[in-house]
Design an enzyme around this catalytic site. Structure first.
Site, mmCIF file in Angstrom:
data_model
loop_
_atom_site.group_PDB
_atom_site.id
_atom_site.type_symbol
_atom_site.label_atom_id
_atom_site.label_comp_id
_atom_site.label_asym_id
_atom_site.label_seq_id
_atom_site.Cartn_x
_atom_site.Cartn_y
_atom_site.Cartn_z
ATOM 1 N N HIS A 1 2.241 -4.862 -12.604
ATOM 2 C CA HIS A 1 2.142 -6.301 -12.952
ATOM 3 C C HIS A 1 2.360 -6.533 -14.450
ATOM 4 O O HIS A 1 1.691 -7.357 -15.068
ATOM 5 C CB HIS A 1 0.780 -6.870 -12.538
ATOM 6 N N SER B 1 0.904 -2.099 -6.962
ATOM 7 C CA SER B 1 -0.383 -2.410 -7.567
ATOM 8 C C SER B 1 -1.337 -1.222 -7.404
ATOM 9 O O SER B 1 -1.063 -0.148 -7.934
ATOM 10 C CB SER B 1 -0.944 -3.704 -6.972
#
Length: 232
Positions: A159, A124
């Site tokens: 993601h 992330s």
């Protein structure tokens, strides 16, 4: 050998019962018991996040530690980080993380570590940061462009399959020229770069993938990258 392993998502913080990606990262250090340092800066050095890191990595063959910029372990941050075999960056607010890193000189130390052979990894925020640019939710509402440290060329979206808006907005930003072409990476997949070139894509989930995303004549195009599943 300069190595970066950028996860779209996964690892101990998202899959505490599936540490395939974390073990893969440790394996690249070339040590029987590598020294791994967790940087939880993007989470505000959240205690719970740090605890989960130690719980996971104490179960793996390594010597875990962490660096908090709010509770410094030493004044010699350069010496502290250059001693590690692996530096693992957690998720959270990418913009705030990068701002703190620059204030403390962590950005320069990470580049020095990378050039000296330390494996840099993360998910992330800890994945976006290695690229020239990417998309982030750091601003609280919509996804926006952000500049990274530039160790890996191009752009990045983590993601990719885990958040509904990621894929269409990444396409839109590249299509409009707001971002360079780059890599979309699913949760559970990771890009492994060696000497700034993509070496392989690995995954902890059978269906997780990564994609090269670019604008071509006629519109946007995704190329699915060959992925090695790390499970049996």
């Amino acid at each position: 050998m300069k190595q970066i392993i950028a996860m779209g998502g996964g690892g101990f913080s998202m899959e505490p019962e599936n540490l395939l990606l974390d073990q893969y990262i440790l394996n690249q250090a070339g040590e029987s018991k590598p020294k791994v340092c967790f940087l939880p800066t993007a989470s505000g050095d959240a205690d719970g996040y740090i605890e989960r890191f130690y719980k996971a990595f104490h179960s793996l063959p390594c010597e875990p530690s962490h660096l908090s910029l709010f509770k410094l372990p030493t004044r010699d941050l350069e010496g502290f980080l250059l001693d590690k075999d692996v530096i693992y960056v957690g998720g959270g607010n990418t913009k705030s993380m990068l701002a703190l890193w620059r204030e403390w000189g962590i950005d320069s130390i990470l580049r020095e570590s990378w050039e000296s052979g330390t494996v840099l990894a993360g998910l992330s925020a800890g994945s976006i940061c290695w690229f020239e640019e990417g998309i982030t939710d750091s601003y609280g509402e919509d996804l926006e462009k952000i500049k990274g440290l530039g160790m890996v060329k191009g752009s990045h979206s983590p993601h990719y399959d885990g958040e509904e808006k990621r894929r269409p907005l990444y396409h839109s930003f590249i299509d409009k020229g707001k971002l360079q072409a780059g890599y979309g990476v699913d949760d559970g997949a990771a890009l492994h770069f060696i000497d700034e070139n993509l070496f392989k894509v690995v995954s902890s989930r059978e269906r997780a993938s990564a994609y090269w995303v670019e604008k071509r004549e006629g519109g946007m195009h995704e190329t699915v990258l060959s992925t090695e599943y790390l499970g049996s």
